[in-house]
Scaffold this motif. Structure first.
Motif, PDB file in Angstrom:
ATOM      1  N   MET A   1      10.834   1.043  -5.714  1.00 15.10           N
ATOM      2  CA  MET A   1       9.823   0.749  -4.708  1.00 15.10           C
ATOM      3  C   MET A   1       8.443   0.855  -5.344  1.00 15.10           C
ATOM      4  O   MET A   1       8.215   1.654  -6.240  1.00 15.10           O
ATOM      5  N   PHE A   2       7.571   0.059  -4.815  1.00 13.75           N
ATOM      6  CA  PHE A   2       6.188   0.059  -5.280  1.00 13.75           C
ATOM      7  C   PHE A   2       5.322   0.870  -4.319  1.00 13.75           C
ATOM      8  O   PHE A   2       5.738   1.204  -3.206  1.00 13.75           O
ATOM      9  N   ALA A   3       4.108   1.129  -4.734  1.00 15.78           N
ATOM     10  CA  ALA A   3       3.164   1.865  -3.895  1.00 15.78           C
ATOM     11  C   ALA A   3       2.967   1.172  -2.550  1.00 15.78           C
ATOM     12  O   ALA A   3       2.788   1.835  -1.524  1.00 15.78           O
ATOM     13  N   LEU A   4       3.023  -0.156  -2.541  1.00 20.89           N
ATOM     14  CA  LEU A   4       2.861  -0.905  -1.292  1.00 20.89           C
ATOM     15  C   LEU A   4       3.962  -0.552  -0.292  1.00 20.89           C
ATOM     16  O   LEU A   4       3.692  -0.404   0.899  1.00 20.89           O
ATOM     17  N   HIS A   5       5.187  -0.392  -0.755  1.00 19.15           N
ATOM     18  CA  HIS A   5       6.289  -0.014   0.128  1.00 19.15           C
ATOM     19  C   HIS A   5       6.018   1.365   0.752  1.00 19.15           C
ATOM     20  O   HIS A   5       6.167   1.542   1.956  1.00 19.15           O
ATOM     21  N   TYR A   6       5.634   2.317  -0.086  1.00 19.81           N
ATOM     22  CA  TYR A   6       5.346   3.675   0.404  1.00 19.81           C
ATOM     23  C   TYR A   6       4.166   3.662   1.381  1.00 19.81           C
ATOM     24  O   TYR A   6       4.193   4.339   2.410  1.00 19.81           O
ATOM     25  N   ALA A   7       3.145   2.890   1.058  1.00 18.34           N
ATOM     26  CA  ALA A   7       1.968   2.822   1.932  1.00 18.34           C
ATOM     27  C   ALA A   7       2.351   2.262   3.298  1.00 18.34           C
ATOM     28  O   ALA A   7       1.926   2.784   4.333  1.00 18.34           O
ATOM     29  N   CYS A   8       3.169   1.210   3.305  1.00 19.50           N
ATOM     30  CA  CYS A   8       3.580   0.610   4.581  1.00 19.50           C
ATOM     31  C   CYS A   8       4.498   1.548   5.372  1.00 19.50           C
ATOM     32  O   CYS A   8       4.428   1.595   6.600  1.00 19.50           O
ATOM     33  N   ALA A   9       5.336   2.298   4.684  1.00 17.24           N
ATOM     34  CA  ALA A   9       6.245   3.233   5.358  1.00 17.24           C
ATOM     35  C   ALA A   9       5.521   4.456   5.906  1.00 17.24           C
ATOM     36  O   ALA A   9       6.038   5.139   6.788  1.00 17.24           O
ATOM     37  N   ASN A  10       4.320   4.722   5.386  1.00 15.16           N
ATOM     38  CA  ASN A  10       3.583   5.921   5.790  1.00 15.16           C
ATOM     39  C   ASN A  10       2.273   5.619   6.502  1.00 15.16           C
ATOM     40  O   ASN A  10       1.355   6.432   6.492  1.00 15.16           O
ATOM     41  N   GLN A  11       2.193   4.464   7.101  1.00 13.03           N
ATOM     42  CA  GLN A  11       1.079   4.064   7.963  1.00 13.03           C
ATOM     43  C   GLN A  11      -0.281   4.130   7.282  1.00 13.03           C
ATOM     44  O   GLN A  11      -1.262   4.592   7.860  1.00 13.03           O
ATOM     45  N   ALA A  12      -0.340   3.639   6.064  1.00 14.65           N
ATOM     46  CA  ALA A  12      -1.625   3.582   5.351  1.00 14.65           C
ATOM     47  C   ALA A  12      -2.565   2.613   6.061  1.00 14.65           C
ATOM     48  O   ALA A  12      -2.125   1.689   6.748  1.00 14.65           O
ATOM     49  N   ILE A  40       6.778  -5.409   4.588  1.00 18.51           N
ATOM     50  CA  ILE A  40       6.614  -5.794   5.994  1.00 18.51           C
ATOM     51  C   ILE A  40       7.692  -5.161   6.878  1.00 18.51           C
ATOM     52  O   ILE A  40       7.436  -4.829   8.035  1.00 18.51           O
ATOM     53  N   HIS A  41       8.906  -4.970   6.346  1.00 17.64           N
ATOM     54  CA  HIS A  41       9.959  -4.294   7.107  1.00 17.64           C
ATOM     55  C   HIS A  41       9.565  -2.845   7.404  1.00 17.64           C
ATOM     56  O   HIS A  41       9.733  -2.365   8.521  1.00 17.64           O
ATOM     57  N   PHE A  42       9.051  -2.161   6.372  1.00 15.70           N
ATOM     58  CA  PHE A  42       8.625  -0.770   6.563  1.00 15.70           C
ATOM     59  C   PHE A  42       7.502  -0.687   7.591  1.00 15.70           C
ATOM     60  O   PHE A  42       7.522   0.176   8.471  1.00 15.70           O
ATOM     61  N   ALA A  43       6.519  -1.559   7.477  1.00 17.68           N
ATOM     62  CA  ALA A  43       5.389  -1.539   8.408  1.00 17.68           C
ATOM     63  C   ALA A  43       5.841  -1.823   9.839  1.00 17.68           C
ATOM     64  O   ALA A  43       5.412  -1.161  10.779  1.00 17.68           O
ATOM     65  N   ALA A  44       6.723  -2.800  10.006  1.00 18.17           N
ATOM     66  CA  ALA A  44       7.196  -3.167  11.345  1.00 18.17           C
ATOM     67  C   ALA A  44       8.027  -2.047  11.967  1.00 18.17           C
ATOM     68  O   ALA A  44       7.942  -1.809  13.168  1.00 18.17           O
ATOM     69  N   HIS A  45       8.799  -1.353  11.161  1.00 20.12           N
ATOM     70  CA  HIS A  45       9.675  -0.299  11.678  1.00 20.12           C
ATOM     71  C   HIS A  45       8.955   1.037  11.876  1.00 20.12           C
ATOM     72  O   HIS A  45       9.146   1.706  12.887  1.00 20.12           O
ATOM     73  N   CYS A  46       8.135   1.416  10.922  1.00 20.41           N
ATOM     74  CA  CYS A  46       7.508   2.747  10.939  1.00 20.41           C
ATOM     75  C   CYS A  46       6.197   2.785  11.706  1.00 20.41           C
ATOM     76  O   CYS A  46       5.675   3.855  11.977  1.00 20.41           O
ATOM     77  N   GLY A  47       5.654   1.643  12.012  1.00 26.95           N
ATOM     78  CA  GLY A  47       4.352   1.591  12.644  1.00 26.95           C
ATOM     79  C   GLY A  47       3.276   1.499  11.594  1.00 26.95           C
ATOM     80  O   GLY A  47       3.548   1.576  10.397  1.00 26.95           O
ATOM     81  N   MET A  48       2.076   1.299  12.028  1.00 28.19           N
ATOM     82  CA  MET A  48       0.975   1.171  11.081  1.00 28.19           C
ATOM     83  C   MET A  48      -0.279   1.726  11.699  1.00 28.19           C
ATOM     84  O   MET A  48      -0.374   1.889  12.904  1.00 28.19           O
ATOM     85  N   SER A  49      -1.236   2.016  10.839  1.00 26.77           N
ATOM     86  CA  SER A  49      -2.486   2.589  11.315  1.00 26.77           C
ATOM     87  C   SER A  49      -3.238   1.595  12.192  1.00 26.77           C
ATOM     88  O   SER A  49      -3.990   1.982  13.066  1.00 26.77           O
TER      89      SER A  49
END
Length: 148
Positions: A1-12, A40-49
């Motif tokens: 995983m890249f930083a982008l995946h982690y950022a999207c999963a953690n509502q950056a 985009i899957h992480f952002a859609a599932h985990c929510g976003m800021s």
């Protein structure tokens, strides 16, 4: 995983997502090894800021909206199945809108009541055609060939 995946999963925030994409745009199309999810899957599932994050992820990569993870879920599927996070309804509408932009609706298929359409991609990762069927107001199914 890249930083982008982690950022999207953690509502950056949107600024962080923009910065990460600015430095490595290709990460937006790289599936995570553990589950095949794109950022985009992480952002859609985990929510976003902010729902603006969805717009940033889709800029120039609108066709990722129909990509499926290893569980055959699209970002829209994950957003609809997720807990009710702040801005979730707006994210769902943004994903639906992105799907509509990618699809050119045509005649009814096989005399069924379902609307359908096809969109030829630009050869991204072997994706040749995307078929979208709208079965009801609440469910939009994207059927894409498997990733190569």
């Amino acid at each position: 995983m890249f930083a982008l995946h982690y950022a999207c999963a953690n509502q950056a925030g949107a600024a962080v997502i923009e910065l990460l994409l600015e430095h490595y745009q290709e990460a937006n199309r790289v599936p995570a090894q553990m589950n095949g999810s794109l950022p985009i899957h992480f952002a859609a599932h985990c929510g976003m800021s902010s729902p603006d994050v969805m717009d940033i992820l889709l800029i120039g990569d609108n066709d990722i909206v129909c990509e499926k993870d290893n569980d055959e879920c699209t970002p829209l599927d994950l957003a609809m199945l997720s807990d009710d996070y702040n801005g979730r309804d707006e994210v769902i509408e943004k994903l639906r809108s992105a799907i509509k932009k990618e699809v050119h609706y045509a005649h009814k298929m096989n005399n069924r009541d379902d609307s359908f359409g096809t969109q030829n991609s630009k050869g991204m990762r072997g994706l040749k055609e995307t078929t979208v069927m709208k079965k009801s107001e609440d469910i939009i199914i994207c059927d894409t060939p498997s990733r190569q």
